[in-house]
Design a protein around this motif. Structure first.
Motif, PDB file in Angstrom:
ATOM      1  N   TYR A  59     -97.428  21.211  18.927  1.00  0.00           N
ATOM      2  CA  TYR A  59     -97.403  20.944  17.622  1.00  0.00           C
ATOM      3  C   TYR A  59     -97.434  22.096  16.686  1.00  0.00           C
ATOM      4  O   TYR A  59     -98.082  22.978  16.733  1.00  0.00           O
ATOM      5  N   LYS A  64    -100.625  19.631  13.110  1.00  0.00           N
ATOM      6  CA  LYS A  64    -101.705  19.120  14.030  1.00  0.00           C
ATOM      7  C   LYS A  64    -102.938  18.049  13.369  1.00  0.00           C
ATOM      8  O   LYS A  64    -103.185  18.338  12.151  1.00  0.00           O
ATOM      9  N   THR A  68     -98.381  12.800  15.929  1.00  0.00           N
ATOM     10  CA  THR A  68     -98.656  12.428  17.435  1.00  0.00           C
ATOM     11  C   THR A  68     -97.080  12.112  17.979  1.00  0.00           C
ATOM     12  O   THR A  68     -96.418  11.407  17.556  1.00  0.00           O
ATOM     13  N   SER A  70     -94.860  11.073  21.209  1.00  0.00           N
ATOM     14  CA  SER A  70     -94.957  10.446  22.536  1.00  0.00           C
ATOM     15  C   SER A  70     -93.854   9.856  22.917  1.00  0.00           C
ATOM     16  O   SER A  70     -92.900  10.167  22.322  1.00  0.00           O
TER      17      SER A  70
END
Length: 120
Positions: A59, A64, A68, A70
């Motif tokens: 990140y 941060k 997120t 994924s």
């Protein structure tokens, strides 16, 4: 050929959340990494987050704890969950995929970009 279709951008107030999606399709043999970059007006395109097939996500310091990344390997789709957005996150967000196509050629493909605007 490899195609990337992004979705999920929009206008949100500061403190709000958005979820970006990017689906890859086409002549893909393998994916090494999927990631998100962003470009604000008058600025260069910068890394937001990347996720290798094997390894940990990476990140930008500025996101941060708020963003997120994924992926769903079966769907060849990468997601970016963005929480606690602030006006400095306003930019066009681009998806990127790196890998190999069916003929073992390198893939380094960009999506068309999706606008994220955060109002104060």
């Amino acid at each position: 050929q490899v195609q990337l279709v992004e979705s999920g951008g929009g206008l949100v107030q500061a403190g709000g959340s958005l979820r970006l999606s990017c689906a890859a399709s086409g002549s893909i043999r393998s994916i090494n990494a999927m990631g998100w970059y962003r470009q604000a007006p008058g600025k260069q395109r910068d890394l937001v987050a990347t996720l290798p097939s094997a390894g940990s996500p990476n990140y930008a310091d500025s996101v941060k704890g708020r963003f997120t990344i994924s992926r769903d390997n079966a769907k060849k789709t990468v997601y970016l969950q963005m929480n606690n957005l602030n006006p400095e996150d306003t930019a066009v967000y681009y998806c990127n995929v790196k890998g190999k196509d069916l003929w073992y050629r390198d893939i380094d493909t960009w999506g068309q970009g999706t606008q994220v605007t955060v109002s104060s």
